[in-house]
Design an enzyme around this catalytic site. Structure first.
Site, PDB file in Angstrom:
ATOM      1  N   LYS A  47       2.985  -0.115   9.254  1.00 45.58           N
ATOM      2  CA  LYS A  47       2.751   0.752  10.413  1.00 45.58           C
ATOM      3  C   LYS A  47       1.272   0.823  10.765  1.00 45.58           C
ATOM      4  O   LYS A  47       0.902   0.723  11.930  1.00 45.58           O
ATOM      5  CB  LYS A  47       3.275   2.177  10.145  1.00 45.58           C
ATOM      6  CG  LYS A  47       4.764   2.230   9.799  1.00 45.58           C
ATOM      7  CD  LYS A  47       5.257   3.664   9.668  1.00 45.58           C
ATOM      8  CE  LYS A  47       4.556   4.490   8.604  1.00 45.58           C
ATOM      9  NZ  LYS A  47       4.850   4.036   7.211  1.00 45.58           N
ATOM     10  N   ARG A  99       7.250  13.130   9.460  1.00 41.28           N
ATOM     11  CA  ARG A  99       7.781  12.584   8.222  1.00 41.28           C
ATOM     12  C   ARG A  99       8.919  13.434   7.674  1.00 41.28           C
ATOM     13  O   ARG A  99       9.488  13.093   6.642  1.00 41.28           O
ATOM     14  CB  ARG A  99       6.660  12.555   7.188  1.00 41.28           C
ATOM     15  CG  ARG A  99       6.308  11.176   6.668  1.00 41.28           C
ATOM     16  CD  ARG A  99       5.155  11.384   5.711  1.00 41.28           C
ATOM     17  NE  ARG A  99       4.817  10.251   4.914  1.00 41.28           N
ATOM     18  CZ  ARG A  99       3.853   9.381   5.209  1.00 41.28           C
ATOM     19  NH1 ARG A  99       3.193   9.467   6.334  1.00 41.28           N
ATOM     20  NH2 ARG A  99       3.572   8.413   4.378  1.00 41.28           N
ATOM     21  N   ARG A 121      -2.197  -3.949  -1.994  1.00 39.41           N
ATOM     22  CA  ARG A 121      -3.044  -3.370  -0.943  1.00 39.41           C
ATOM     23  C   ARG A 121      -4.387  -2.917  -1.502  1.00 39.41           C
ATOM     24  O   ARG A 121      -4.463  -2.328  -2.581  1.00 39.41           O
ATOM     25  CB  ARG A 121      -2.331  -2.178  -0.302  1.00 39.41           C
ATOM     26  CG  ARG A 121      -3.214  -1.432   0.701  1.00 39.41           C
ATOM     27  CD  ARG A 121      -2.415  -0.672   1.700  1.00 39.41           C
ATOM     28  NE  ARG A 121      -1.831   0.555   1.157  1.00 39.41           N
ATOM     29  CZ  ARG A 121      -1.065   1.377   1.887  1.00 39.41           C
ATOM     30  NH1 ARG A 121      -0.799   1.094   3.141  1.00 39.41           N
ATOM     31  NH2 ARG A 121      -0.570   2.458   1.337  1.00 39.41           N
TER      32      ARG A 121
HETATM   33  P1  ADP Z   1       1.829   5.397   3.557  1.00 36.99           P
HETATM   34  O1  ADP Z   1       2.427   5.308   4.928  1.00 36.99           O
HETATM   35  O2  ADP Z   1       1.411   4.084   3.021  1.00 36.99           O
HETATM   36  O3  ADP Z   1       2.635   6.231   2.605  1.00 36.99           O
HETATM   37  P2  ADP Z   1      -0.108   7.294   4.521  1.00 36.99           P
HETATM   38  O4  ADP Z   1      -1.537   6.998   4.557  1.00 36.99           O
HETATM   39  O5  ADP Z   1       0.647   7.385   5.800  1.00 36.99           O
HETATM   40  O6  ADP Z   1       0.489   6.165   3.592  1.00 36.99           O
HETATM   41  O7  ADP Z   1       0.167   8.652   3.721  1.00 36.99           O
HETATM   42  C1  ADP Z   1      -0.359   8.875   2.451  1.00 36.99           C
HETATM   43  C2  ADP Z   1       0.065  10.244   1.938  1.00 36.99           C
HETATM   44  O8  ADP Z   1      -0.435  11.287   2.798  1.00 36.99           O
HETATM   45  C3  ADP Z   1       1.564  10.487   1.882  1.00 36.99           C
HETATM   46  O9  ADP Z   1       2.156   9.980   0.717  1.00 36.99           O
HETATM   47  C4  ADP Z   1       1.625  12.016   1.943  1.00 36.99           C
HETATM   48  O10 ADP Z   1       1.307  12.607   0.714  1.00 36.99           O
HETATM   49  C5  ADP Z   1       0.497  12.353   2.904  1.00 36.99           C
HETATM   50  N1  ADP Z   1       0.986  12.452   4.294  1.00 36.99           N
HETATM   51  C6  ADP Z   1       0.675  11.624   5.326  1.00 36.99           C
HETATM   52  N2  ADP Z   1       1.317  11.986   6.447  1.00 36.99           N
HETATM   53  C7  ADP Z   1       2.064  13.069   6.121  1.00 36.99           C
HETATM   54  C8  ADP Z   1       2.978  13.912   6.827  1.00 36.99           C
HETATM   55  N3  ADP Z   1       3.273  13.702   8.129  1.00 36.99           N
HETATM   56  N4  ADP Z   1       3.563  14.938   6.165  1.00 36.99           N
HETATM   57  C9  ADP Z   1       3.293  15.170   4.875  1.00 36.99           C
HETATM   58  N5  ADP Z   1       2.462  14.421   4.141  1.00 36.99           N
HETATM   59  C10 ADP Z   1       1.850  13.381   4.747  1.00 36.99           C
END
Ligand code: ADP
Ligand code: ZN
Length: 214
Positions: free
Chosen positions: A15, A90, A129
């Site tokens: 993504k 999410r 990664r």
């Molecule tokens: P990936 O998509 O590779 O899991 P992200 O950088 O999107 O990595 O997210 C890393 C972490 O940040 C998630 O595992 C979570 O703990 C937190 N996070 C990110 N976006 C959200 C969200 N919308 N709601 C809750 N936690 C989030």
């Protein structure tokens, strides 16, 4: 056409990589809640401090914290051109909160792209990664190596492995995705916003598949 897009899919689906490309092509901001949270952690804010333990353990940050953060971001002027949301919503709670925010602005989403990705591909991508600690650029030790090993092409800073990209935490994040995030596929299907793409594809063929939805 003003694109207000959500990218949906498990961690490692690509993504972030595709959001960056689309953001440049269509001239709209890429809003990644993961990046926003990591930058809060780096700046040592109260929000960052609260979020850090959840992130390091592969769990979701509580809805109210993330929703507030996104609300602030969507209030900024660049968002009038549209946006790509990456990593938000999410949970179904977050999706409902987003609906409410957008209703107030009379600017609904017009596309949800689901990155349908197999578990083997996810594990390979996340374990290889490497991330720039300074500018958040992502690489992969085999698939997308930097020009100089261990160094960011864009800013010259050292590349690190995110704590949450360690094997144990990857497994936890996949569980969390299945339980808390995958229900959004049905949520957006019912709203007729969902388009699925093949997240297993390499970057270039997936860009071509994505282009068909614009
Ligand atoms: P990936 O998509 O590779 O899991 P992200 O950088 O999107 O990595 O997210 C890393 C972490 O940040 C998630 O595992 C979570 O703990 C937190 N996070 C990110 N976006 C959200 C969200 N919308 N709601 C809750 N936690 C989030
Ligand atoms: Zn960098």
């Amino acid at each position: 056409m003003t694109w207000r897009i959500v990218l949906l899919g498990p961690p490692g689906a690509g993504k972030g990589t595709h959001a960056k490309i689309l953001s440049e092509r269509y001239g709209i901001p890429h809003i990644s809640t993961g990046d926003l949270l990591r930058s809060q952690i780096q700046s040592g804010t109260a929000l960052g401090k609260r979020a850090k333990t959840f992130i390091d353990n592969g769990r979701l940050v509580p809805d109210d914290l993330v929703v507030e953060m996104v609300k602030d971001r969507l209030g900024e002027p660049d968002v009038r051109a549209g946006y790509i949301l990456d990593g938000f919503p999410r949970t179904v709670e977050q999706a409902k909160a987003l609906d409410e925010m957008l209703k107030e602005n009379k600017a609904p989403l017009n596309l949800v792209l689901e990155f349908d990705t197999s578990e083997a591909v996810i594990i390979n991508r996340l374990s290889g990664r490497r991330t720039c600690a300074r500018c958040n650029a992502n690489y992969h030790v085999r698939n997308i190596p930097p020009k100089r090993e261990g160094i960011c092409d864009q800013c010259g800073s050292p590349l690190v492995q995110r704590k949450d990209d360690q094997p144990e935490t990857i497994r936890k994040r996949l569980e969390v995705y299945e339980r808390q995030t995958a229900p959004l596929i049905e949520f957006y299907k019912q709203r007729q916003l969902l388009r699925a793409v093949n997240g297993d594809l390499e970057v270039k063929p997936l860009q071509e598949e994505l282009a068909q939805h614009f």
